[in-house]
Design an enzyme around this catalytic site. Structure first.
Site, mmCIF file in Angstrom:
data_model
loop_
_atom_site.group_PDB
_atom_site.id
_atom_site.type_symbol
_atom_site.label_atom_id
_atom_site.label_comp_id
_atom_site.label_asym_id
_atom_site.label_seq_id
_atom_site.Cartn_x
_atom_site.Cartn_y
_atom_site.Cartn_z
ATOM 1 N N ASP A 90 -6.398 -1.278 -3.334
ATOM 2 C CA ASP A 90 -6.821 -2.165 -2.249
ATOM 3 C C ASP A 90 -7.648 -3.291 -2.860
ATOM 4 O OD1 ASP A 90 -5.721 -0.359 -0.488
ATOM 5 O OD2 ASP A 90 -7.632 0.341 0.337
ATOM 6 N N HIS A 107 0.835 -1.208 0.000
ATOM 7 C CA HIS A 107 0.000 0.000 0.000
ATOM 8 C C HIS A 107 0.868 1.254 0.000
ATOM 9 C CE1 HIS A 107 -3.769 -2.285 0.660
ATOM 10 N NE2 HIS A 107 -2.891 -3.146 1.140
ATOM 11 N N HIS A 112 -7.627 -7.060 1.607
ATOM 12 C CA HIS A 112 -7.132 -6.008 2.501
ATOM 13 C C HIS A 112 -7.955 -5.939 3.789
ATOM 14 C CE1 HIS A 112 -5.306 -2.321 3.815
ATOM 15 N NE2 HIS A 112 -6.333 -1.556 3.520
#
Length: 198
Positions: A36, A30, A40
């Site tokens: 994402d 990240h 996640h």
């Protein structure tokens, strides 16, 4: 570049051989502009390599939300007439902050607004902050509303010099197996730049 607090440090370590040079890279999934994946926030969520590549290629719309002071609300977004299947990028005051320093007061997406956009539903959502969610908030909907429907979230998009409008988006994640996200190179081109010839 700025790093979200708690993310791994970025390290580039040059290694010289007899006839060539290579660089060892160390950074989190990240880091910088990144996507994402559902994994996640969901233990059994889809990892990044299973997300359809066509989510990351196609027409999109950049929305100028720079008038919003601290968060983006449902009412702010309803004014933009967002329709089902659109790829949406939110340009906020974050675009004009120092990109080398993390700001605790970044503009984020409200939980109700996340529910609204995921219900439209959009095909992809991007924002110019390193997180779509307010730092420290217990309201996880800015992540779960989208990722629960396998809608990619792209964070840390550089939109400073991008006017509101329609564009053609290309932003492919790295092909990393079994992980929760990936850095990507986000490119916005004038709408429909690719011409198919026979």
């Amino acid at each position: 570049m700025a790093l979200y607090p708690g993310n791994p440090e970025v390290i580039f370590e040059e290694q010289r051989g007899m006839t060539s040079v290579l660089t060892k890279l160390s950074f989190g999934t990240h880091t910088g502009t990144h996507v994402d994946a559902p994994k996640h926030v969901f233990e059994q969520g889809m990892p990044v390599e299973e997300m359809p590549l066509m989510s990351f290629i196609g027409t999109c719309r950049v929305l100028d939300m720079t008038q919003c002071e601290s968060m983006l609300s449902t009412e702010d977004l309803k004014q933009k007439n967002i329709t089902s299947g659109e790829r949406i990028f939110l340009k906020t005051k974050n675009s004009f902050s120092d990109q080398n320093i993390f700001s605790e007061t970044y503009v984020y997406l409200d939980g109700d607004a996340a529910d609204y956009l995921a219900g439209v539903p959009v095909a992809l959502l991007g924002i110019d902050a390193l997180s779509i969610k307010q730092r420290g908030s217990n309201d996880t909907r800015p992540h779960t509303a989208f990722l629960g429907k396998n809608i990619p979230i792209i964070e840390g998009v550089m939109l400073r010099d991008v006017p509101e409008g329609r564009y053609f988006f290309i932003g492919l994640p790295l092909r990393l197996r079994g992980v929760d996200g990936s850095p990507l190179r986000a490119i916005l081109l004038e709408e429909n730049p690719i011409q198919v010839t026979k």
